[in-house]
Design a protein around this motif. Structure first.
Motif, PDB file in Angstrom:
ATOM      1  N   UNK A 283     -15.067  -3.927   1.279  1.00 31.16           N
ATOM      2  CA  UNK A 283     -14.313  -2.726   0.876  1.00 31.16           C
ATOM      3  C   UNK A 283     -13.614  -2.923  -0.471  1.00 31.16           C
ATOM      4  N   UNK A 284     -14.315  -3.666  -1.359  1.00 32.61           N
ATOM      5  CA  UNK A 284     -13.755  -3.900  -2.686  1.00 32.61           C
ATOM      6  C   UNK A 284     -13.747  -2.639  -3.552  1.00 32.61           C
ATOM      7  N   UNK A 285     -14.346  -1.569  -3.045  1.00 32.70           N
ATOM      8  CA  UNK A 285     -14.301  -0.292  -3.754  1.00 32.70           C
ATOM      9  C   UNK A 285     -12.941   0.396  -3.606  1.00 32.70           C
ATOM     10  N   UNK A 286     -12.107  -0.114  -2.687  1.00 32.62           N
ATOM     11  CA  UNK A 286     -10.749   0.422  -2.501  1.00 32.62           C
ATOM     12  C   UNK A 286      -9.807  -0.270  -3.485  1.00 32.62           C
ATOM     13  N   UNK A 287      -8.964   0.475  -4.151  1.00 35.59           N
ATOM     14  CA  UNK A 287      -8.140  -0.045  -5.252  1.00 35.59           C
ATOM     15  C   UNK A 287      -7.261  -1.219  -4.844  1.00 35.59           C
ATOM     16  N   UNK A 288      -6.667  -1.169  -3.647  1.00 36.79           N
ATOM     17  CA  UNK A 288      -5.731  -2.212  -3.236  1.00 36.79           C
ATOM     18  C   UNK A 288      -6.407  -3.542  -2.913  1.00 36.79           C
ATOM     19  N   UNK A 289      -7.716  -3.548  -2.771  1.00 35.07           N
ATOM     20  CA  UNK A 289      -8.421  -4.745  -2.291  1.00 35.07           C
ATOM     21  C   UNK A 289      -8.244  -5.942  -3.222  1.00 35.07           C
ATOM     22  N   UNK A 290      -8.262  -5.725  -4.538  1.00 31.62           N
ATOM     23  CA  UNK A 290      -8.175  -6.844  -5.474  1.00 31.62           C
ATOM     24  C   UNK A 290      -6.870  -7.612  -5.318  1.00 31.62           C
ATOM     25  N   UNK A 291      -5.789  -6.903  -5.074  1.00 35.27           N
ATOM     26  CA  UNK A 291      -4.496  -7.564  -4.874  1.00 35.27           C
ATOM     27  C   UNK A 291      -4.460  -8.299  -3.542  1.00 35.27           C
ATOM     28  N   UNK A 292      -5.093  -7.714  -2.534  1.00 29.01           N
ATOM     29  CA  UNK A 292      -5.026  -8.260  -1.170  1.00 29.01           C
ATOM     30  C   UNK A 292      -5.763  -9.583  -1.005  1.00 29.01           C
ATOM     31  N   UNK A 293      -6.757  -9.835  -1.869  1.00 25.38           N
ATOM     32  CA  UNK A 293      -7.602 -11.016  -1.633  1.00 25.38           C
ATOM     33  C   UNK A 293      -7.218 -12.221  -2.494  1.00 25.38           C
TER      34      UNK A 293
END
Length: 419
Positions: A283-293
């Motif tokens: 679900x890297x297409x969701x904006x918040x994903x980059x911060x979460x990982x």
């Protein structure tokens, strides 16, 4: 419907009876014995079939019986063997004895076959009992009973790669993207209630099998959710891929999800953690994903793959790496080589139990002797007596304290003990 467990009853064919007959020829008023043997009963044979995917065939039919052997005939003609019963099971099926939980067979390759229940031997005709002192025996054996047993069938999927993740992490979406499998997909937990298999093809036209294991939850190793039903399918995968929801849509922390999944696998079977694995942030297409990982990136480097199963971003690279890992693991390491087994069972002639003054004699060998003896024939009864003397039954009964007139039960026959 996916069915991965079944309990069924098997009864192999009984052997045909031998017969008592004599030659009847002109000018020979009393010919010699000429009774033929009975035919052997049919076996029940299991064969693994790669065209089957479930145990659905055993959901509605629970009892299976093979044909008995034909009876012997005069002129020393033997009876025909009973027809074998062939039962097909999916590759990945384990056969267990329902009483002892012993593994009888483990079918890991297509077209493996094994006799699961043996047909009974045909009874001997009277021609077999002719001796120098008894040239005209007037008795024959009944056929031996065929093996009968209740067994359990358990199906564990055979896949190269297993997708492991919480409900709604995107496993079904991924498998639908990379293969022809079309699992049910929706935006709520536990969309997938049964495992799905898909064949994945790499850019070089190599292929491997991937399994979408239904979503695990905390406590799965204790059976929570359908934990045990799901976890057992992971045991035969060569490579694990942890699918994590990087968008954290359900409010969970992505690193906590990973640690929980590993804990559940370890509690179910610690050997699972020794297998090659990859970690997928979906679900890297969701904006918040980059911060979460960020924590995942700090801990896993080259084991971490960032993808979007919806858009296809990063999926091709993941598939190539998964195939590379699959090729590095010999299939027999987790599946086993030719693991169809049939263990030797030591035969105990008999056992004696005394209940309320009655002597109960049991044991496969002596019960078969009862089954083949025609107690309406005096000669057959005498032979039975000689055989149990040789087996040591009378001495064993005396050791147990048997007295004149006491009752002895063997199988379905009751005797009154007499010296």
């Amino acid at each position: 419907m996916f069915v991965d467990e079944a309990k069924i009853y098997l009864k192999a064919g009984d052997g045909g009876n031998g017969i008592t007959a004599f030659r009847r020829e002109k000018y020979v008023p009393m010919g010699g014995p000429a009774g033929g043997d009975g035919g052997r009963g049919g076996d029940i044979i299991f064969i693994s079939d790669e065209g089957l995917r479930t145990l659905m065939d055993f959901k509605y039919k629970k009892h299976f019986k093979a044909k008995r052997g034909a009876h012997g005939q005069g002129k020393n003609m033997h009876g025909a063997k009973g027809e074998d019963l062939i039962i097909k099971v999916p590759v990945g099926t384990i056969v267990k004895d329902d009483d002892t939980d012993e593994v009888i067979a483990d079918f890991t390759e297509p077209n493996q076959e094994l006799v699961i229940a043996n047909g009974g031997r045909g009874g001997k005709g009277n021609a077999r009992f002719s001796t120098s002192t008894n040239k005209a025996p007037s008795f024959a054996e009944n056929g031996f009973p065929g093996e009968e047993r209740w067994i359990r069938l358990e199906l564990k999927l055979l896949a190269d790669v297993g997708l492991v993740g919480f409900p709604n992490a995107g496993k079904s979406t991924l498998i639908s993207k990379v293969s022809a499998a079309r699992p049910k997909i929706a935006d709520y937990p536990f969309t997938t209630l049964v495992p799905n298999l898909g064949v994945v093809e790499t850019k070089n036209k190599n292929s491997f099998v991937i399994a979408d294991i239904p979503g695990l939850i905390e406590g799965a190793h204790q059976g929570t959710g359908l934990g045990h039903d799901f976890l057992k399918h992971i045991e035969r995968t060569r490579v694990l891929i942890f699918i994590l929801d990087a968008a954290q849509i359900d409010g969970r922390n992505v690193m906590d999800d990973y640690n929980t999944l590993r804990f559940e696998l370890e509690m179910f079977n610690e050997d699972l953690l020794k297998r090659p694995y990859l970690i997928v942030a979906n679900k890297m297409d969701v904006a918040e994903a980059k911060e979460n990982i960020k924590e995942l990136e700090e801990n896993f480097n080259d084991k971490l793959f960032k993808i979007s199963a919806v858009t296809g971003e990063g999926v091709d690279i993941l598939i190539e790496k998964a195939y590379e890992l699959v090729e590095s693991v010999p299939i027999e390491k987790y599946v086993g080589e030719e693991r169809v087994v049939r263990k030797y069972k030591e035969e105990v002639p008999f056992e004696i139990e005394v209940i309320n003054g009655i002597y109960l004699v049991s044991g496969e060998r002596i019960e078969k002797l009862i089954a083949i003896t025609n107690f309406d024939n005096d000669e057959a009864v005498k032979r039975f007596q000689r055989t149990i003397d040789t087996m040591g039954l009378e001495d064993a009964l005396k050791d147990k304290g048997i007295q004149e007139g006491d009752v002895v039960i063997i199988g379905n026959i009751e005797f009154e003990y007499s010296e």
